[in-house]
Design a protein around this motif. Sequence first.
Motif, PDB file in Angstrom:
ATOM      1  N   LEU A  53      55.434  -6.256  28.038  1.00 16.61           N
ATOM      2  CA  LEU A  53      55.827  -5.230  29.009  1.00 16.61           C
ATOM      3  C   LEU A  53      56.444  -4.010  28.314  1.00 16.61           C
ATOM      4  N   SER A  54      57.208  -4.242  27.263  1.00 11.35           N
ATOM      5  CA  SER A  54      57.887  -3.136  26.574  1.00 11.35           C
ATOM      6  C   SER A  54      56.911  -2.158  25.924  1.00 11.35           C
ATOM      7  N   GLN A  55      55.643  -2.549  25.757  1.00 14.91           N
ATOM      8  CA  GLN A  55      54.662  -1.651  25.159  1.00 14.91           C
ATOM      9  C   GLN A  55      53.920  -0.804  26.183  1.00 14.91           C
ATOM     10  N   VAL A  56      54.103  -1.115  27.467  1.00 10.81           N
ATOM     11  CA  VAL A  56      53.410  -0.331  28.498  1.00 10.81           C
ATOM     12  C   VAL A  56      54.377   0.347  29.468  1.00 10.81           C
ATOM     13  N   ALA A  57      55.676   0.052  29.327  1.00  4.55           N
ATOM     14  CA  ALA A  57      56.646   0.610  30.268  1.00  4.55           C
ATOM     15  C   ALA A  57      58.030   0.689  29.644  1.00  4.55           C
ATOM     16  N   ASN A  58      58.856   1.503  30.255  1.00  6.11           N
ATOM     17  CA  ASN A  58      60.252   1.624  29.858  1.00  6.11           C
ATOM     18  C   ASN A  58      61.073   0.750  30.810  1.00  6.11           C
ATOM     19  N   VAL A  59      61.866  -0.171  30.264  1.00  5.84           N
ATOM     20  CA  VAL A  59      62.661  -1.091  31.079  1.00  5.84           C
ATOM     21  C   VAL A  59      64.128  -0.691  30.952  1.00  5.84           C
ATOM     22  N   THR A  60      64.775  -0.419  32.097  1.00 11.58           N
ATOM     23  CA  THR A  60      66.177   0.009  32.100  1.00 11.58           C
ATOM     24  C   THR A  60      66.939  -0.710  33.204  1.00 11.58           C
ATOM     25  N   LEU A  61      68.263  -0.595  33.150  1.00  8.91           N
ATOM     26  CA  LEU A  61      69.106  -1.116  34.225  1.00  8.91           C
ATOM     27  C   LEU A  61      69.424   0.023  35.183  1.00  8.91           C
ATOM     28  N   ILE A  62      69.156  -0.197  36.460  1.00  8.58           N
ATOM     29  CA  ILE A  62      69.496   0.799  37.485  1.00  8.58           C
ATOM     30  C   ILE A  62      70.957   0.593  37.893  1.00  8.58           C
ATOM     31  N   ASP A  63      71.314  -0.670  38.150  1.00  9.84           N
ATOM     32  CA  ASP A  63      72.698  -1.047  38.416  1.00  9.84           C
ATOM     33  C   ASP A  63      72.876  -2.497  37.974  1.00  9.84           C
ATOM     34  N   ALA A  64      74.014  -3.095  38.300  1.00  8.92           N
ATOM     35  CA  ALA A  64      74.322  -4.444  37.811  1.00  8.92           C
ATOM     36  C   ALA A  64      73.354  -5.508  38.330  1.00  8.92           C
ATOM     37  N   ARG A  65      72.672  -5.227  39.436  1.00  5.52           N
ATOM     38  CA  ARG A  65      71.790  -6.240  40.016  1.00  5.52           C
ATOM     39  C   ARG A  65      70.332  -5.795  40.102  1.00  5.52           C
ATOM     40  N   THR A  66      69.983  -4.676  39.480  1.00  7.61           N
ATOM     41  CA  THR A  66      68.610  -4.160  39.594  1.00  7.61           C
ATOM     42  C   THR A  66      68.095  -3.655  38.251  1.00  7.61           C
ATOM     43  N   ILE A  67      66.883  -4.087  37.911  1.00  6.41           N
ATOM     44  CA  ILE A  67      66.200  -3.601  36.710  1.00  6.41           C
ATOM     45  C   ILE A  67      65.155  -2.582  37.161  1.00  6.41           C
ATOM     46  N   GLY A  68      65.039  -1.485  36.428  1.00 10.09           N
ATOM     47  CA  GLY A  68      64.027  -0.473  36.712  1.00 10.09           C
ATOM     48  C   GLY A  68      62.942  -0.508  35.649  1.00 10.09           C
ATOM     49  N   VAL A  69      61.679  -0.465  36.080  1.00 13.35           N
ATOM     50  CA  VAL A  69      60.547  -0.456  35.151  1.00 13.35           C
ATOM     51  C   VAL A  69      59.717   0.789  35.450  1.00 13.35           C
ATOM     52  N   GLN A  70      59.583   1.657  34.460  1.00 13.51           N
ATOM     53  CA  GLN A  70      58.809   2.889  34.613  1.00 13.51           C
ATOM     54  C   GLN A  70      57.619   2.823  33.655  1.00 13.51           C
ATOM     55  N   THR A  71      56.406   2.729  34.214  1.00 13.31           N
ATOM     56  CA  THR A  71      55.211   2.650  33.368  1.00 13.31           C
ATOM     57  C   THR A  71      54.911   4.014  32.770  1.00 13.31           C
ATOM     58  N   TRP A  72      54.269   3.983  31.613  1.00 11.95           N
ATOM     59  CA  TRP A  72      53.918   5.234  30.955  1.00 11.95           C
ATOM     60  C   TRP A  72      52.622   5.813  31.503  1.00 11.95           C
ATOM     61  N   GLU A  73      51.829   4.943  32.163  1.00 16.26           N
ATOM     62  CA  GLU A  73      50.581   5.396  32.774  1.00 16.26           C
ATOM     63  C   GLU A  73      50.589   4.964  34.236  1.00 16.26           C
ATOM     64  N   LYS A  74      50.307   5.874  35.126  1.00 17.66           N
ATOM     65  CA  LYS A  74      50.342   5.619  36.567  1.00 17.66           C
ATOM     66  C   LYS A  74      49.477   4.408  36.984  1.00 17.66           C
ATOM     67  N   PRO A  75      48.232   4.262  36.452  1.00 18.70           N
ATOM     68  CA  PRO A  75      47.399   3.135  36.893  1.00 18.70           C
ATOM     69  C   PRO A  75      47.960   1.754  36.535  1.00 18.70           C
ATOM     70  N   MET A  76      48.935   1.699  35.648  1.00 20.19           N
ATOM     71  CA  MET A  76      49.493   0.414  35.214  1.00 20.19           C
ATOM     72  C   MET A  76      50.523  -0.142  36.202  1.00 20.19           C
ATOM     73  N   LEU A  77      50.942   0.661  37.171  1.00 18.40           N
ATOM     74  CA  LEU A  77      51.993   0.245  38.090  1.00 18.40           C
ATOM     75  C   LEU A  77      51.695  -1.099  38.760  1.00 18.40           C
ATOM     76  N   ALA A  78      50.526  -1.222  39.355  1.00 23.63           N
ATOM     77  CA  ALA A  78      50.171  -2.450  40.074  1.00 23.63           C
ATOM     78  C   ALA A  78      50.065  -3.639  39.117  1.00 23.63           C
ATOM     79  N   LYS A  79      49.522  -3.420  37.922  1.00 22.29           N
ATOM     80  CA  LYS A  79      49.376  -4.515  36.945  1.00 22.29           C
ATOM     81  C   LYS A  79      50.736  -5.001  36.462  1.00 22.29           C
ATOM     82  N   VAL A  80      51.641  -4.065  36.229  1.00 20.48           N
ATOM     83  CA  VAL A  80      52.982  -4.439  35.776  1.00 20.48           C
ATOM     84  C   VAL A  80      53.714  -5.204  36.873  1.00 20.48           C
ATOM     85  N   GLU A  81      53.613  -4.702  38.099  1.00 20.70           N
ATOM     86  CA  GLU A  81      54.266  -5.376  39.221  1.00 20.70           C
ATOM     87  C   GLU A  81      53.741  -6.804  39.375  1.00 20.70           C
ATOM     88  N   LYS A  82      52.421  -6.966  39.280  1.00 23.51           N
ATOM     89  CA  LYS A  82      51.805  -8.296  39.381  1.00 23.51           C
ATOM     90  C   LYS A  82      52.258  -9.193  38.231  1.00 23.51           C
TER      91      LYS A  82
END
Length: 187
Positions: A53-82
């Motif tokens: 996952l770290s090679q296709v998206a940026n993984v960060t903490l939004i808050d203490a109970r939520t992780i945020g994942v931002q893909t570098w390519e828009k079409p990867m969103l659904a694949k990453v979520e799955k």
Amino acid sequence: MIVAAELKKQIEQKMQKSIEALKQDLAKVRTGRAHTGLLDHVQVEYYGAMAPLSQVANVTLIDARTIGVQTWEKPMLAKVEKAIRDADLGLNPASQGDLIRVPMPMLTEERRRDLTKLVKQEGEGAKVAVRNLRRDANNQLKDALKKKEISEDDERRIQDEIQKLTDRHVVEIDKLVADKEKDLLAI
């Protein structure tokens, strides 16, 4: 005598590797708090090949109970979520525009007890690994004694030193397990 010093050094390095492996295993056990390391082992299909996952998206903490994942390519969103959903981590990601939010569900009391048992098993496995290293070292010392490479006094002294190493690493393992249990049981 050089053989004994080398043996002690090797055993200490191997014991330290056992502790590092335990730390990695304990990091995978989810507490109620979010941390980006939870998603380290998630694999995503990326142009026909599996990639971390770290090679296709940026993984960060939004808050203490939520992780945020931002893909570098828009079409990867659904694949990453799955991929996150299929990773068997008990997480339910949700897309919000070009960001995937991964909320951490609260742990039930029963799940906390199960995770505590798992942590104890991991700790016990690490202790067994350390004790096996001690046994192997002692066998090597006995072989060296039979071949007259070391004296009986040296063998006994080195066995004592290896036992002290073993005890020190077992105490460190117990501390890691206790800390993780405390994290799990904290609400």
